[in-house]
Structure formats: structure tokens, C-alpha cells
Design a protein around this motif. Structure first.
Motif, PDB file in Angstrom:
ATOM      1  N   THR A   1     -19.385  50.924   0.399  1.00  0.00           N
ATOM      2  CA  THR A   1     -18.461  49.895   0.906  1.00  0.00           C
ATOM      3  C   THR A   1     -17.265  49.759  -0.037  1.00  0.00           C
ATOM      4  OG1 THR A   1     -20.213  48.667   2.025  1.00  0.00           O
ATOM      5  CG2 THR A   1     -18.244  47.428   1.409  1.00  0.00           C
TER       6      THR A   1
ATOM      7  N   PHE B   1     -15.238  44.118   0.737  1.00  0.00           N
ATOM      8  CA  PHE B   1     -16.199  43.077   1.103  1.00  0.00           C
ATOM      9  C   PHE B   1     -15.345  41.836   1.375  1.00  0.00           C
ATOM     10  CE2 PHE B   1     -20.380  40.887  -0.486  1.00  0.00           C
ATOM     11  CZ  PHE B   1     -20.643  40.475   0.798  1.00  0.00           C
TER      12      PHE B   1
ATOM     13  N   VAL C   1     -16.756  44.091  -4.477  1.00  0.00           N
ATOM     14  CA  VAL C   1     -17.866  44.970  -4.090  1.00  0.00           C
ATOM     15  C   VAL C   1     -18.902  45.088  -5.216  1.00  0.00           C
ATOM     16  CG1 VAL C   1     -16.564  46.284  -2.390  1.00  0.00           C
ATOM     17  CG2 VAL C   1     -16.554  47.028  -4.784  1.00  0.00           C
TER      18      VAL C   1
ATOM     19  N   LEU D   1     -22.246  43.215  -4.643  1.00  0.00           N
ATOM     20  CA  LEU D   1     -23.201  43.628  -3.622  1.00  0.00           C
ATOM     21  C   LEU D   1     -24.556  43.953  -4.245  1.00  0.00           C
ATOM     22  CD1 LEU D   1     -20.901  45.968  -1.511  1.00  0.00           C
ATOM     23  CD2 LEU D   1     -22.046  43.913  -0.652  1.00  0.00           C
TER      24      LEU D   1
ATOM     25  N   ASP E   1     -16.896  49.074   5.552  1.00  0.00           N
ATOM     26  CA  ASP E   1     -16.431  47.768   5.083  1.00  0.00           C
ATOM     27  C   ASP E   1     -17.306  46.672   5.698  1.00  0.00           C
ATOM     28  OD1 ASP E   1     -14.406  48.946   3.651  1.00  0.00           O
ATOM     29  OD2 ASP E   1     -12.790  48.349   5.005  1.00  0.00           O
TER      30      ASP E   1
END
Length: 284
Positions: free
Chosen positions: A69, A72, A101, A104, A236
Motif C-alpha cells: 500500500t 493510507f 503507511v 499499518l 491504496d
């Protein structure tokens, strides 16, 4: 399909959840659950029978269900009653901010309360995972760019978010503040994303009990809106706001998370999360 990534942090393997809720290993079919797979509309998985895949031993850790990703993105104040409990006006356009990110993490990993935190808070939210790249997408076409959905806990430090200048991002991206998963559930299996119940409990006490029906801005509106000023890329994640019941809005006065608290949360069709909140000093 319900897709996941399982195993030790940084060593996750791709998996598929079968009809009995068991994880099946996809390593011989795809290298990972990532933007490349999503951009091809899961072509490599078409026709795969979960029963033909090796079973994964129960109890394996779930990681973030999509790898790689790059953005975020988060939407604030997207439920009118949450805006009211935050003492803020209902927005005329979506409130957009970033969660880094680097925050995460897997859905059941411990969450670290930041050093000197005063107001660490919880937020159950519907996560939207982009499948096809989107620029200047019309609302009517927006959902065709969504690969699937997942559960997100938009963990927030309210002191940094609201009292340390005007930039919300500062309170939203501390390490571990982005639990996502356990699964990426494909859009066809979820159906209408505006018909999902959601809940969150702190130490067994139900504090949030809502539904995506009451969003101010729908998923389609959010995807279309964001695509007007950024390129949404496969993989994303957009987290779409929380219903009322956060710590900030508790009565008769706000209360916040402390070391040892356990937060559990879930969304209809998308699974559940569980996090132990630990002090910064214990994080190693």
C-alpha cells in the motif's frame, strides 16, 4: 472471495479463506495479495477451488491483507452524530487526511500507546481497497475501481490531533495506529457497502454500534472525490470515518485507552479484530 496474508510480520504469505473459515495457502498460485493482483481483477484466482489448496495450521497470525500500500487515506467526521460528539460542524465536503503507511499492521497485533500520550482513542471504520487506478472518476463509476473492503481501527491520539496545531495527521499515524484486516473481502461478495453494521468494544463494553447506512458521504462519493486531486492506485486504502461512541465523546466525560485495555471490533461480512494496548516503554 476472502483473501488474507498470514504468518510472521514481514514474512506473510498469501491466503484464501474457505467456506468453513479456514485459511488456505495461495503461495503456489500468486506471490502475494498486492496491487498487481488487484489491478488485474484477481485474474490469477479465477476458478481456483479453495478445497484444492493446502490448509494452513489454525492460529497463524494475520497480517495486513494487502501488500505494498502506497497511500493510507482517511475521511473524518463522516457520520453526523460523530461530528456532533466531536463538537464540530457537519462537513460540506469530505474531510481528508493521511495515516502514514508505516502505521499499518495486522488486525490482532498489539497497539503501542505513544510515549506521553494523553488521549489515545479508538474508531471502527470501513476500509476501502482500490483495485483499478482512478483519476477524475465520476461517482457513478467509482465503485468499479474498488477491489474490496476490510475492517480498520483508526487509532487516534486526540491531543496531537486537535491540540498541537491544525494538522490532524499528527495524531493519526503513530506506529501501530493502523490495524487492518483480517481479510480483504472482494466487492462482489460484500455487495452494497452502505448496508454494513459495525461495532467496537473496550474491555467487553460495547461503545460503538453503528452502520455504514448513516455515512454522510458514501463510498462512491469518497472515491470519486479523492480521485479529483490524487491518483488512487491499486492497493491504496481509504478508511471512511467512524460512527459515534469514541472515547472523545463518552459521557459524562471523555475517557481514553490505557495500557492493558483490550479493544475488539468488527464489521458485518468483513470479520473482527482484537488488540491489546501496551505502553510505549514495553514495545522494545
Amino acid at each position: 472471495m476472502k483473501l488474507c496474508r498470514y504468518g510472521a510480520a514481514g514474512q506473510e504469505k498469501p491466503g484464501m479463506v474457505d467456506a468453513e473459515g479456514r485459511v488456505r495457502d495461495l503461495s503456489d498460485v500468486v506471490t502475494d495479495i498486492d496491487g498487481a493482483l488487484l489491478a488485474c481483477n484477481f485474474e490469477a484466482l479465477h476458478g481456483v477451488d479453495p478445497a484444492s489448496l493446502p490448509l494452513v495450521a489454525p492460529g497463524e497470525r494475520y497480517g495486513v491483507p494487502v501488500a505494498g500500500t502506497r497511500k493510507f487515506i482517511a475521511i473524518g467526521l463522516n457520520y453526523a452524530d460523530h461530528a456532533a460528539e466531536s463538537n464540530l460542524p457537519i462537513p460540506e465536503e469530505p474531510v481528508v487526511f493521511n495515516k502514514w503507511v508505516s502505521c499499518l499492521q495486522g488486525p490482532n497485533d498489539p497497539v503501542i500507546i505513544p510515549r506521553d500520550s494523553r488521549k489515545t482513542d479508538w474508531e471502527v471504520e470501513l476500509g476501502v481497497v482500490i483495485g483499478r487506478a482512478a483519476e477524475y472518476v465520476a461517482e457513478a463509476d467509482a465503485l468499479s475501481h474498488v477491489a474490496g473492503y476490510c475492517v480498520v481501527n483508526d487509532v487516534s491520539e486526540r491531543h496531537w490531533q486537535q491540540e498541537r496545531g491544525m494538522t490532524w495527521d499528527k495524531g493519526k499515524g503513530f506506529p501501530t495506529f493502523g490495524p487492518v484486516g483480517p481479510w480483504l473481502v472482494t466487492a462482489d461478495e460484500v455487495g452494497d457497502p452502505q448496508m454494513l453494521s459495525m461495532w467496537l468494544e473496550v474491555n467487553g463494553k460495547r461503545v460503538q454500534d453503528g452502520s455504514t447506512r448513516t455515512m454522510i458521504f458514501t463510498v462512491a462519493q469518497i472515491v470519486s472525490y479523492c480521485s479529483q486531486f490524487m491518483t488512487l492506485e491499486p492497493g491504496d486504502i481509504i478508511t471512511t470515518g467512524t460512527p459515534p461512541g469514541v472515547g472523545l465523546g463518552q459521557k459524562p466525560e471523555p475517557w481514553y485507552l490505557k495500557a492493558g485495555d483490550i479493544v475488539t471490533l468488527g464489521i458485518e461480512k468483513l470479520g473482527q479484530q482484537r488488540q491489546l494496548f501496551i505502553p510505549w516503554a514495553a514495545a522494545g
